[in-house]
Design an enzyme around this catalytic site. Structure first.
Site, PDB file in Angstrom:
ATOM      1  N   LYS A  10       6.359  -7.191  33.737  1.00 55.21           N
ATOM      2  CA  LYS A  10       6.701  -8.354  34.565  1.00 55.21           C
ATOM      3  C   LYS A  10       6.866  -7.986  36.043  1.00 55.21           C
ATOM      4  CE  LYS A  10       6.542 -10.615  30.734  1.00 55.21           C
ATOM      5  NZ  LYS A  10       6.639  -9.581  29.712  1.00 55.21           N
ATOM      6  N   TYR A  51       7.654 -13.856  15.916  1.00 59.70           N
ATOM      7  CA  TYR A  51       8.007 -13.256  17.203  1.00 59.70           C
ATOM      8  C   TYR A  51       9.326 -12.482  17.096  1.00 59.70           C
ATOM      9  CZ  TYR A  51       9.572 -12.744  21.992  1.00 59.70           C
ATOM     10  OH  TYR A  51      10.035 -12.216  23.159  1.00 59.70           O
ATOM     11  N   TYR A  53       7.083  -6.019  21.472  1.00 65.59           N
ATOM     12  CA  TYR A  53       5.739  -6.092  22.075  1.00 65.59           C
ATOM     13  C   TYR A  53       4.922  -4.819  21.862  1.00 65.59           C
ATOM     14  CZ  TYR A  53       7.580 -10.137  24.594  1.00 65.59           C
ATOM     15  OH  TYR A  53       8.128 -11.346  24.909  1.00 65.59           O
TER      16      TYR A  53
HETATM   17  C1  LIG Z   1       6.298  -9.827  28.274  1.00 64.68           C
HETATM   18  C2  LIG Z   1       5.916  -8.544  27.632  1.00 64.68           C
HETATM   19  C3  LIG Z   1       4.630  -8.345  27.090  1.00 64.68           C
HETATM   20  C4  LIG Z   1       3.611  -9.439  27.003  1.00 64.68           C
HETATM   21  O1  LIG Z   1       3.053  -9.734  28.241  1.00 64.68           O
HETATM   22  P1  LIG Z   1       2.534 -11.172  28.537  1.00 64.68           P
HETATM   23  O2  LIG Z   1       1.977 -11.109  29.883  1.00 64.68           O
HETATM   24  O3  LIG Z   1       3.702 -12.100  28.381  1.00 64.68           O
HETATM   25  O4  LIG Z   1       1.501 -11.488  27.497  1.00 64.68           O
HETATM   26  C5  LIG Z   1       4.302  -7.112  26.602  1.00 64.68           C
HETATM   27  N1  LIG Z   1       5.194  -6.102  26.594  1.00 64.68           N
HETATM   28  C6  LIG Z   1       6.442  -6.263  27.074  1.00 64.68           C
HETATM   29  C7  LIG Z   1       7.383  -5.113  26.992  1.00 64.68           C
HETATM   30  C8  LIG Z   1       6.841  -7.480  27.615  1.00 64.68           C
HETATM   31  O5  LIG Z   1       8.082  -7.629  28.077  1.00 64.68           O
END
Ligand SMILES: *Cc1c(COP(=O)(O)O)cnc(C)c1O
Length: 333
Positions: A49, A263, A289
């Site tokens: 992010k 999720y 993730y």
């Molecule tokens: C938000 C996030 C993702 C996914 O990325 P997006 O751009 O939302 O698809 C992947 N890994 C981590 C650690 C995240 O925080």
């Protein structure tokens, strides 16, 4: 595409590392696996992010905002990094927390939720899964205006075309590093969630005519819906960045075999992936993730997708602060 045309704040010094994973690759007995360390971006705890926020917060500042409002799950890395970016800019932050798994929001929680408090979140509102988040964010913005603030709203994950430029930049940076290191990649694998990372990488690789296939591993949605969403966002991002022509639909490939029960809910394969990366390379993935994305990569290795001399790049998008909120799910046995 010429990203220097866009106002941007810089939250990472230099470039994130790109390096091979020799012990991880050997343990799997497959192709040569490399990693792009976007877990090592700037701001508290790092993660993907940060790159999106470089463009989004620059826009917020240009618009005279003094308060940032965004949304995420109770263990949101995006909320943590938005708070961090706002803190270093002297802006306030309010969060709309979507309790995607009922009963998971707790005021005394650890992991990212602890860091919300530490970075002095101005206000947290909690809503149940499936709430209309866009309407919720707008209501919070209206309330803030009523209090005399100039709010700037960032949708979940920062996955607007402007935010996704961060991953066009990452694709360009990675291709330049690959050139300098003399390594040509045959495939890229990354997590696919709110979509800005996947879409930005697709737009960046397509814009550079890199000819490298990219697989996004879904952490939530099923394949058809996620591919449609990513293609739409990649096309908008590509157009915003000044790309000519269209992003082909077949540049967007999602696999959804790692979502498991849903999720943020753990899977065996996620736990195995998190442990293997930690034990072989001392690199921390996360349960929501990157653990699932890496499990998707491991599944592809085992399916025989690549030969021994192929080079596969895993984009590490961060998230390790959340490990501490899921100890039982990532521990062996
Ligand atoms: C938000 C996030 C993702 C996914 O990325 P997006 O751009 O939302 O698809 C992947 N890994 C981590 C650690 C995240 O925080």
């Amino acid at each position: 595409m010429h990203l220097a045309r866009f106002p941007r704040r810089t939250y990472t010094e230099g470039r994130t590392p790109l390096h091979p994973l020799p012990r991880f690759s050997a343990a799997l007995g497959g192709p040569e696996i490399w990693i792009k360390r976007d877990d090592a971006t700037g701001l508290a705890g790092g993660g993907n992010k940060t790159r999106k926020l470089e463009f989004l917060i620059a826009d917020a500042r240009a618009k005279g905002a003094d308060l940032v409002i965004t949304t995420g799950a109770p263990q949101s890395n995006h909320a943590r990094l938005t708070l961090a970016a706002a803190a270093v800019e002297g802006l306030r932050t309010r969060l709309l927390i979507e309790e995607r798994v009922p009963g998971t929001y707790a005021e005394d929680a650890v992991g990212n939720a602890l860091l919300f408090d530490l970075m002095d979140v101005d206000r947290i509102e909690v809503v149940p899964a499936g709430s209309d988040l866009a309407a919720g964010l707008e209501a919070m913005a209206d309330a803030a205006r009523g209090e005399g603030f100039t709010p700037y709203v960032i949708p979940g994950g920062g996955s607007t075309p402007l935010g996704s430029l961060g991953y066009v930049a990452c694709a360009e940076e990675t291709l330049q590093q690959a050139f300098e290191q003399g390594v040509a990649f045959d495939h890229v694998v990354a997590a696919s969630g709110s979509g800005g990372t996947h879409a930005g990488l697709v737009a960046g690789l397509h814009g550079a005519t890199a000819g490298v296939p990219l697989t996004g591993v879904s952490v939530r949605a099923e394949r058809a819906a996620q591919e449609a969403k990513i293609h739409r966002l990649a096309s908008e991002t590509f157009a915003l960045a000044g790309g000519a022509g269209e992003v082909p639909r077949d540049a967007v490939v999602v696999r959804d075999d790692q979502v498991g029960p849903g999720y943020s809910l753990p899977t065996e394969a996620m736990g195995e992936a998190v442990r293997l990366l930690a034990r072989t390379e001392a690199i921390l993935a996360d349960p929501v993730y990157t653990g699932k994305a890496l499990a998707g990569l491991i599944a592809m290795v085992r399916e025989g997708t690549w030969s021994a001399d192929d080079r596969v790049l895993f984009v590490h998008t961060g998230g390790s602060p959340a490990l501490h909120a899921y100890p039982a799910q990532v521990r062996a046995g």
